[in-house]
Structures are given as C-alpha cells and as structure tokens.
Design an enzyme around this catalytic site. Sequence first.
Site, PDB file in Angstrom:
ATOM      1  CD  GLU A 141       7.366  -6.378  -3.739  1.00 17.03           C
ATOM      2  OE1 GLU A 141       6.444  -6.298  -4.562  1.00 17.03           O
ATOM      3  OE2 GLU A 141       8.549  -6.113  -3.991  1.00 17.03           O
TER       4      GLU A 141
HETATM    5  N1  COS Z   1      -6.160  -1.517  -6.081  1.00 16.30           N
HETATM    6  C1  COS Z   1      -6.949  -0.467  -5.773  1.00 16.30           C
HETATM    7  N2  COS Z   1      -7.610  -0.342  -4.616  1.00 16.30           N
HETATM    8  C2  COS Z   1      -7.462  -1.321  -3.707  1.00 16.30           C
HETATM    9  C3  COS Z   1      -6.664  -2.445  -3.942  1.00 16.30           C
HETATM   10  C4  COS Z   1      -5.992  -2.526  -5.184  1.00 16.30           C
HETATM   11  N3  COS Z   1      -5.219  -3.554  -5.497  1.00 16.30           N
HETATM   12  N4  COS Z   1      -6.718  -3.239  -2.854  1.00 16.30           N
HETATM   13  C5  COS Z   1      -7.529  -2.641  -1.968  1.00 16.30           C
HETATM   14  N5  COS Z   1      -7.978  -1.475  -2.499  1.00 16.30           N
HETATM   15  C6  COS Z   1      -8.892  -0.529  -1.877  1.00 16.30           C
HETATM   16  C7  COS Z   1     -10.204  -1.197  -1.517  1.00 16.30           C
HETATM   17  O1  COS Z   1     -11.113  -1.170  -2.600  1.00 16.30           O
HETATM   18  C8  COS Z   1     -10.699  -0.336  -0.371  1.00 16.30           C
HETATM   19  O2  COS Z   1     -11.253   0.858  -0.890  1.00 16.30           O
HETATM   20  P1  COS Z   1     -12.563   1.518  -0.240  1.00 16.30           P
HETATM   21  O3  COS Z   1     -12.118   2.056   1.082  1.00 16.30           O
HETATM   22  O4  COS Z   1     -12.926   2.563  -1.207  1.00 16.30           O
HETATM   23  O5  COS Z   1     -13.573   0.415  -0.109  1.00 16.30           O
HETATM   24  C9  COS Z   1      -9.412   0.058   0.350  1.00 16.30           C
HETATM   25  O6  COS Z   1      -8.373  -0.079  -0.618  1.00 16.30           O
HETATM   26  C10 COS Z   1      -9.143  -0.819   1.546  1.00 16.30           C
HETATM   27  O7  COS Z   1      -9.132  -2.173   1.087  1.00 16.30           O
HETATM   28  P2  COS Z   1      -9.452  -3.399   2.041  1.00 16.30           P
HETATM   29  O8  COS Z   1     -10.685  -3.097   2.868  1.00 16.30           O
HETATM   30  O9  COS Z   1      -9.453  -4.622   1.229  1.00 16.30           O
HETATM   31  O10 COS Z   1      -8.197  -3.331   3.002  1.00 16.30           O
HETATM   32  P3  COS Z   1      -7.726  -4.276   4.150  1.00 16.30           P
HETATM   33  O11 COS Z   1      -7.300  -3.411   5.270  1.00 16.30           O
HETATM   34  O12 COS Z   1      -8.739  -5.345   4.431  1.00 16.30           O
HETATM   35  O13 COS Z   1      -6.387  -4.956   3.530  1.00 16.30           O
HETATM   36  C11 COS Z   1      -5.051  -6.375   2.167  1.00 16.30           C
HETATM   37  C12 COS Z   1      -6.372  -5.657   2.362  1.00 16.30           C
HETATM   38  C13 COS Z   1      -4.879  -7.468   3.187  1.00 16.30           C
HETATM   39  C14 COS Z   1      -5.101  -6.990   0.784  1.00 16.30           C
HETATM   40  C15 COS Z   1      -3.870  -5.401   2.242  1.00 16.30           C
HETATM   41  O14 COS Z   1      -3.787  -4.870   3.501  1.00 16.30           O
HETATM   42  C16 COS Z   1      -2.558  -6.009   1.829  1.00 16.30           C
HETATM   43  O15 COS Z   1      -2.265  -6.078   0.643  1.00 16.30           O
HETATM   44  N6  COS Z   1      -1.732  -6.435   2.788  1.00 16.30           N
HETATM   45  C17 COS Z   1      -0.400  -6.907   2.482  1.00 16.30           C
HETATM   46  C18 COS Z   1       0.504  -5.741   2.465  1.00 16.30           C
HETATM   47  C19 COS Z   1       1.802  -6.050   1.832  1.00 16.30           C
HETATM   48  O16 COS Z   1       1.883  -6.527   0.721  1.00 16.30           O
HETATM   49  N7  COS Z   1       2.854  -5.724   2.591  1.00 16.30           N
HETATM   50  C20 COS Z   1       4.161  -5.833   2.092  1.00 16.30           C
HETATM   51  C21 COS Z   1       4.714  -4.461   2.068  1.00 16.30           C
HETATM   52  S1  COS Z   1       5.789  -4.110   0.792  1.00 16.30           S
HETATM   53  S2  COS Z   1       7.288  -5.315   1.031  1.00 16.30           S
END
Ligand code: COS
Length: 385
Positions: free
Chosen positions: A363
């Site tokens: 996660e």
């Molecule tokens: N709630 C709402 N929107 C969100 C958000 C959240 N918690 N997190 C990101 N967003 C939105 C951003 O605002 C952005 O929107 P816009 O395109 O309108 O600007 C979009 O989603 C993309 O966000 P961001 O540019 O931050 O994405 P990245 O590709 O840089 O990734 C992380 C960000 C690293 C935080 C994300 O990829 C992540 O959580 N990775 C881990 C995944 C994970 O937990 N995997 C386990 C799978 S389940 S076991």
Amino acid sequence: MEYFLTDEQKMIIELAHKIAVEKIAPVTEKYDESGEFPWDIVKVMSDADLFGLYIPEAYGGMGGGVMELVIAVEELSRICGGISLSLAATALGTFPILLFGTEEQKKKYLPPLAKGTKLAAFGLTEANAGSDASGIETTAKKDGDYYILNGTKQWITNGGEADTYTIIAMTDKKKGARGATAFILEKGMPGFSFGKKENKMGIRASATRELVFSDCKVHKNQILGREGMGFIVAMKTLDQSRPGVAAQALGIAQGAFDKAIEYARQRVQFGKPIISFQAVSHMLADMATQTEAARALVYECSRLIDSGAKDVSKLSAMAKVFASDVAMKVTIDAVQVFGGYGYMKEYPVEKMMRDAKITQIYEGTNQIQRNVIAQELIKEQASKK
Ligand code: COS
C-alpha cells in the site's frame, strides 16, 4: 491510554479478541506453514459480522467506519497478521466501491462483501509499476459499450480467493495519470484468470496472486467514477485504507510486545528473571511507548477519516509509516528479548517479525509515504503565503 471508545467499539474489540484467541491462535502455525487460505476462519469472522463493520447499514453492513475496522484488524493481528489480512484487504477492495460506486453498483456488490460471503481485492500494482503507480501498462480499450482489458496485475492480496476486484487500467496512455480508469471485475469473467500463488516470507496465510486479463470484456457500467478518474480512485482509496495496514502493523507490534514481556518475566538468568535487568526492561519500555504512540496516531487518523474530513492523505501516510516502522522495530526487539529461542519456529515472535516486514512495503512503500507527507507539508506552506 484512554481513547474514549464507545461501548460498541469496546464490544468489537472484545469480539475480535475472542475470535483471535479462541479460533485463530490454535491455527496460526498451521496456516503459516502451509500457506493455505484460512477459509474456516474467514467464515468465523463473517458470522461475527466483522466484514460489515465499516459498511453502511443500507448495504447490509454494521454502519461503522474506518475506526471500527481498524480496532478489529488490530485485535486480530495481535495473534496473526496474515489471517487478519483477509479482512483488511477486502476493505481495500471495497473502499473504491464505497467511495465512487453508483447506487446500483453499491446495491449489487456491497451486501455480500458486508456479510463476508464474498471477499474483495484491489488491483493496481504491476511488474513495472509499483511505487510509480501511474506507469501501469494494463490497457482497457473502448469497444462500443464495452472495454477490452489486457495486462497483468501483480502481488494482489486476496487474489484468486476474492470474487470482487477493483482494477485500474489505462484507457488513454497519452494522458498519464489522467488516462487511467477504475473498473469492477468479477471472478469468473471470460478473459480474467489468475497466476500462481506467491510463496512469501511472511503473511503466509494470505493469498497473493497475479491477475491476468486477456481480451477481458467489461461493460461500461462497471466503471467506478468516470473514465480517466482511475488514478484519483486509487489514491483516495489508499488514503482510506492505509490506516488498515497501520492497524495490522500495530496489532503485530502489540502481539510481539505481549509475548516479549511475558517471556522476560519467566526467563531466569543469573538467578533472576531477565526483566529485572535494565538492559531488557528499557527495551520493553521503548517497545511499549512506541506501540502506544502508533496507536494514538492510527486512531486519530481513523477518526479524522470518519469525521468526513477531505484532506486525509498526510495523516493516513503518517499512520502507515509510523506504525509499520514501529512494528518492524518492536518485532526485531521481541526476537532479541527471546534470544536464541526467538529465532526458533517453535516460538511465535519470528513469525511476527516476518509478518511485520510487508507493512513497510505494501500500500505504498514507507519511502513513498514520506514523499506523500513531504508533498502535503510543502502544499501547506505554500497555502500560508
Ligand atoms: N487524492 C486525490 N488526488 C491525488 C492524490 C490523493 N491522495 N494523490 C495524487 N492525486 C492526484 C494529483 O493531484 C494529480 O492530479 P492532477 O493530474 O490533476 O495534477 C494526480 O493525482 C497525479 O499525482 P502525482 O503527479 O502526484 O502522481 P505521481 O505519478 O507523481 O505519483 C505517488 C504520486 C508516488 C504518491 C503515487 O504514485 C503513489 O501513491 N504511489 C504508491 C502506490 C501504492 O501505494 N502502491 C501500492 C498499491 S496497493 S497494495
């Protein structure tokens, strides 16, 4: 510590404790060895309505929230962090439907999940897209009223055992994160199959499999939210579900501490119980302090989510990162308190140490959690200007 739990919440803890001690404790070793899925315990948990704790009554649940889920997961994880995951991972697969489902989708999918007669799973991760979640390669190509899914999801908890799956696939790769879409899929759909069951270090009672889509035809009514909203569905889901991982970690830490202090009182060396040596008692003091601090953060975060607060990403990531780091530290120290016995499979703490490790990884790795926290801090600073 006094967390001002309601009578109902205290009853949930009592119930989960009873199940953990009476039903789960006698079989943890068996399931850890065999890696089989504990359907008999799932049945016990479903008969006790644990699967419905966080689901509204209108859909067959008990009408509680994340806090009710978290206290149950914590209590079950004190005994087995692998078996408790059947519940926590079902919540992960159910949150997208709760948060983004239409009334029709909720009425169709939530009641059996609330009863625990069906389990759920969440399919985001792929071989080349773990932390980089928007890099997923599974495609969903529009074809009239349908979408054709192709690709493979990896390391999906409850994979193969669950009936209901939330899958994130790319409907428009060019758009990056904004080109992903979330779908509800059902086990048994043509073109949807499972890969081999993974052989894991810990949480061995939990099933982890690949999900394989080969020209899998899904009706547009199965979309959660809208086309292009899949990344938001995934991120909002993880905001809600990370306290569940934190609760699993917290329970494992508490369980390891319980075993360590009991052992330290009984184990005699140099003519005294080892708890009377400051070197050991200070370890136990730190373990208890860290576990309690994790609990305070996990409960606060769960209550914030249940209050309907919109912005929960930071606290949710904090709860997950802190509780899982505590679980790792406390379980390693529990093995140390047990000494040579702690390293042996006949004693319970080596399993707890193996189970704890995954909570720092899935996660979202703890490195990703720190990125999320830092991003939120930067946003807060910017909004002050
Ligand atoms: N709630 C709402 N929107 C969100 C958000 C959240 N918690 N997190 C990101 N967003 C939105 C951003 O605002 C952005 O929107 P816009 O395109 O309108 O600007 C979009 O989603 C993309 O966000 P961001 O540019 O931050 O994405 P990245 O590709 O840089 O990734 C992380 C960000 C690293 C935080 C994300 O990829 C992540 O959580 N990775 C881990 C995944 C994970 O937990 N995997 C386990 C799978 S389940 S076991």
